[in-house]
Design a protein around this motif. Structure first.
Motif, PDB file in Angstrom:
ATOM      1  N   ARG A 144     -31.377  28.622 -15.365  1.00  0.00           N
ATOM      2  CA  ARG A 144     -32.784  28.546 -14.940  1.00  0.00           C
ATOM      3  C   ARG A 144     -32.903  28.301 -13.442  1.00  0.00           C
ATOM      4  O   ARG A 144     -33.779  28.873 -12.791  1.00  0.00           O
ATOM      5  CB  ARG A 144     -33.507  27.478 -15.731  1.00  0.00           C
ATOM      6  N   LEU A 145     -32.036  27.449 -12.890  1.00  0.00           N
ATOM      7  CA  LEU A 145     -32.059  27.223 -11.448  1.00  0.00           C
ATOM      8  C   LEU A 145     -31.765  28.500 -10.679  1.00  0.00           C
ATOM      9  O   LEU A 145     -32.281  28.710  -9.585  1.00  0.00           O
ATOM     10  CB  LEU A 145     -31.032  26.152 -11.062  1.00  0.00           C
ATOM     11  N   MET A 146     -30.932  29.344 -11.267  1.00  0.00           N
ATOM     12  CA  MET A 146     -30.609  30.619 -10.629  1.00  0.00           C
ATOM     13  C   MET A 146     -31.655  31.687 -10.928  1.00  0.00           C
ATOM     14  O   MET A 146     -31.579  32.799 -10.407  1.00  0.00           O
ATOM     15  CB  MET A 146     -29.223  31.084 -11.073  1.00  0.00           C
ATOM     16  N   ASP A 147     -32.622  31.349 -11.783  1.00  0.00           N
ATOM     17  CA  ASP A 147     -33.716  32.256 -12.132  1.00  0.00           C
ATOM     18  C   ASP A 147     -33.178  33.585 -12.677  1.00  0.00           C
ATOM     19  O   ASP A 147     -33.551  34.664 -12.225  1.00  0.00           O
ATOM     20  CB  ASP A 147     -34.620  32.488 -10.925  1.00  0.00           C
ATOM     21  N   MET A 148     -32.273  33.467 -13.662  1.00  0.00           N
ATOM     22  CA  MET A 148     -31.661  34.658 -14.260  1.00  0.00           C
ATOM     23  C   MET A 148     -31.964  34.721 -15.749  1.00  0.00           C
ATOM     24  O   MET A 148     -32.083  33.691 -16.404  1.00  0.00           O
ATOM     25  CB  MET A 148     -30.138  34.639 -14.072  1.00  0.00           C
TER      26      MET A 148
END
Length: 71
Positions: A18-22
């Protein structure tokens, strides 16, 4: 920011993704793992070994894929 694999809860891998928005499919491909493995990790059906978590973190840090600044 130094990521630490031992400081995590059951959703450590999910939080990284989620932090990498993937999307799951993109993150699994980025890591070179089957989508089913990623889903199992995120849903708590299995847990990646500590050495795998360390490898994932190293890959993310080396790629500068997670652009988080500490305050």
């Amino acid at each position: 920011m130094a990521l630490r694999p031992n400081e995590h809860n059951d959703s450590f891998i999910l939080a990284l993704r989620r932090l990498m928005d993937m999307k799951q499919t993109d993150f699994a491909e980025y890591l070179g793992i089957p989508i089913g493995t990623l889903k199992n990790w995120e849903q708590g059906r299995s847990t990646p070994p500590e050495y795998v978590k360390s490898m994932i973190i190293r890959r993310i840090e080396e790629d500068n894929a997670l652009n988080v600044k500490t305050v």
